[in-house]
Design an enzyme around this catalytic site. Structure first.
Site, mmCIF file in Angstrom:
data_model
loop_
_atom_site.group_PDB
_atom_site.id
_atom_site.type_symbol
_atom_site.label_atom_id
_atom_site.label_comp_id
_atom_site.label_asym_id
_atom_site.label_seq_id
_atom_site.Cartn_x
_atom_site.Cartn_y
_atom_site.Cartn_z
ATOM 1 N N GLU A 33 -9.173 2.159 3.386
ATOM 2 C CA GLU A 33 -9.654 3.987 2.734
ATOM 3 C C GLU A 33 -9.073 4.002 0.903
ATOM 4 O OE1 GLU A 33 -6.149 6.041 2.663
ATOM 5 O OE2 GLU A 33 -7.380 8.754 2.569
ATOM 6 N N ARG A 259 1.169 -8.728 10.774
ATOM 7 C CA ARG A 259 0.693 -7.999 8.719
ATOM 8 C C ARG A 259 1.534 -9.472 8.142
ATOM 9 N NH1 ARG A 259 0.073 -3.786 5.087
ATOM 10 N NH2 ARG A 259 -0.244 -1.993 6.969
ATOM 11 N N LYS A 269 1.782 -0.400 -1.077
ATOM 12 C CA LYS A 269 0.868 0.254 -1.427
ATOM 13 C C LYS A 269 2.118 1.370 -2.489
ATOM 14 C CE LYS A 269 -3.373 1.012 -0.853
ATOM 15 N NZ LYS A 269 -4.229 1.553 0.544
#
Length: 553
Positions: A33, A259, A269
């Site tokens: 994104e 991950r 983030k």
RNA sequence: UGGGGUGUCGCCAAGCGGCAAGGCACCAGGUUUUGAUCCUGGCAUUCGGAGGUUCGAAUCCUCCCACCCCAGCCA
């Protein structure tokens, strides 16, 4: 780089799919994104997706999952494209955008409504949460669940037309409010957003959610293996549900892997943004940041990052990877490829009393100890030189392999010298060392058989240049700063940056080009700063130190 | 106490019923005009635990334990 595909569960699945003929050509995708900068975790995902496509003769798309206009912007799409390219990957064809499929998604939403599989719901966010139930209690049907197809169609069209306020209504799939999987409790497909979109402008006032977009994006693009991280595992039944209920052009499958969590850093983030916003670091590309642009500025070679991603493997287990492994990959690459040079960070003047004043002797030195292809550089030698203050002691035991009063040390790529005397100022600080050279020691051991204690680096006082050198250490002094919520700021290493305003570099180093990497011998690997370095004002960033196994001081 | 996952050396990770790869880290030597590199050697009788099946189990079965993810109109 690799001739055989890394053995991991994804490669196994792909090999089977190829062998059985279920899949003719492997198509993967990296779907960020565009709402922030890419970090080391994304590098892993990039490596997995592009790597698998590459290893199996397939293709990998770069697709922006831009379904939420409020948080996204083209500054991120541009930065992401640059990062992917810098890492050394090339996506198939043009960059893709989820937003370019918005009309198709809408048509499919209409299809779902017509089939009685979706409805417009007027519950507000709080009410919806209440009706959803909890982890242990089933949800309840929305009172709007049984609206007629005609009414739903009308309401959906009016949502699209912008007739309703944000939050007033949503489109939901009609699945099962009692499902143990909360994602299946009539998930939201569309929400009203009056915000302008960086690609579609104000064309749309409703936007699809991740769940209603991702699988269909994959299907449109012919993605065969849609690889994401473990937290999306619970979404897979929904991913499949949409594909089952929509006339999609292909049938992608979702697979999940664990991950990447490197020690001594954060990758959320939100936390990275906090570091930037609170001025803990200089920006998203601060050399201490685990962002791709930060690592680039720090001097980490792209190939080393790729190598690291291969080294750690791809599995479904979640763990913390020791940053020592990343550091190993960086040193491995730089040791092989970085030209050598000498830089004195903490200068102490040495006067060679037997060496003629004003004489400049141009010595040659290999740019790399075992790569003749890199050639040689010129190294001017003079009567006055700088050595590092840490490389001199008035007295020391046998284990100290540097310069000591009354004994010998080799000047790297030059003569063996012997220290004779220490000069002090009024305060008693050592300001200068008087020494003399040992004859015929250029490339030779002293004729008298008395060997030097070791080898130290140096720079000519008159011929050397000055440079700003930024020394970086880990941003956090805790192996898992990510644990807890805001506690991570308590683990900031206060010494993560120190600047040496006036380091001395050998003249050859002043010709460096931005982003050129070097090994400053006995100090570590350094890179000419991407933005601030110039021939007139050299600026180097410390990438990482040399491995240091010196035990005794 | 719902659902979905994961547990093999300090860390990562192969292994998929036949007798515990490899890498990182660490330790000990050797070479060396970088205390770097390079080279050599060491480093899990044991696979989260307990039972069971089998000639044989990290691999199959049962139960248990620990940890991770999910209740955004984020992705």
């Amino acid at each position: 780089m690799d001739d055989t595909p890394a053995s991991n569960f994804l490669q196994t699945i792909i090999s089977e799919d190829l062998a059985s003929g279920r899949v003719a050509t492997v198509v993967t995708r990296f779907p960020p994104e565009p709402n922030g900068f890419l970090h080391i975790g994304h590098a892993k995902s990039i490596s997995v997706n592009f790597g698998l496509a590459e290893a199996n003769g397939g293709r990998c798309n770069l697709r922006f999952d831009d379904t939420n206009p409020e948080k996204e912007s083209t500054v991120f799409t541009e930065a992401i494209e640059a990062d992917v390219r810098w890492l050394g990957y090339q996506w198939d064809g043009e960059v893709r955008y989820a937003s370019s499929y918005f009309q198709q998604f809408y048509d499919w939403a209409v299809h779902l409504v017509e089939q009685g599989n979706a409805y417009v719901c007027d519950l507000n966010a709080d009410e919806a949460r209440e009706y959803r139930g909890t982890l242990t209690e089933p949800g309840r049907n929305s009172p709007y669940r049984e609206r007629s197809v005609a009414e739903n169609l009308d309401l959906l069209a009016r949502m699209k037309a912008g007739e309703f306020a944000e939050g007033a209504r949503v489109l939901r799939a009609k699945i099962d409010m009692r499902s143990p999987n909360i994602n299946m409790r009539d998930p939201i497909l569309y929400r009203i957003r009056k915000a302008a979109h960086h690609q579609t402008g104000t064309e749309w006032s409703i936007y699809p959610t991740y769940d209603f977009a991702h699988g269909q994006e994959d299907a449109i693009e012919g993605v065969t293996h849609s690889i994401c991280t473990l937290e999306f595992e619970d979404h897979r039944p929904l991913y499949d549900w949409f594909l089952d209920h929509l006339p999609v052009p292909s049938r992608p499958r979702q697979y999940e892997f664990g991950r990447l969590n490197p020690s001594y850093t954060v990758t959320s983030k939100r936390k990275l943004k906090q570091l930037v916003d609170e001025g803990v670091v200089g920006g998203w590309d601060d050399p201490r940041m685990p962002t791709i642009s930060g690592m680039r500025r720090r001097g980490y070679p792209a190939a080393a990052i790729r190598r690291f991603c291969d080294m750690i493997g791809t599995t479904r287990s979640d763990g913390v990877v020791d940053v020592a492994m990343l550091e190993f990959a960086i040193r491995e690459d730089l040791n092989e490829n970085a030209a050598r040079g000498m830089c004195v960070l903490n200068p102490l003047k040495v006067v060679l009393t037997d060496y003629p004043e004003g004489k400049v002797e141009t010595l040659g030195a290999p740019r790399h100890p075992n790569r003749a292809d890199l050639g040689e550089r010129e190294l001017p030698f003079t009567r006055e030189i700088y050595i590092d203050a840490d490389d001199f002691r008035e007295e020391a035991n046998k284990k100290y392999k540097r310069l000591v009063l009354g004994s010998r040390v080799r000047l790297r790529n030059a003569y063996v010298i012997e220290a004779d005397e220490v000069i002090r100022n009024e305060r008693g600080d050592i300001t200068e060392i008087r020494a003399h050279t040992i004859a015929d020691t250029l490339g030779e051991n002293p004729a008298d058989g008395v060997k030097p204690r070791g080898v130290i680096h140096w720079v000519s006082v008159s011929e050397g240049r000055t440079a700003e050198v930024r020394l970086y250490e880990r941003l956090f002094n805790h192996a898992s700063p990510d644990r807890g919520d805001n506690a991570f700021l308590d683990h900031i290493n206060p010494e993560s940056l120190s600047v040496v305003q006036q380091a001395w570099i050998e003249p050859a180093l002043a010709d460096a080009v931005p982003e050129q990497q070097f090994q400053f011998e006995r100090e570590g690997y350094f890179v000419a700063d991407r933005y601030d370095h110039s021939v007139e004002k050299p600026v180097f960033n410390k990438t990482i130190g040399l491995r240091d196994t010196w035990v005794d001081g």
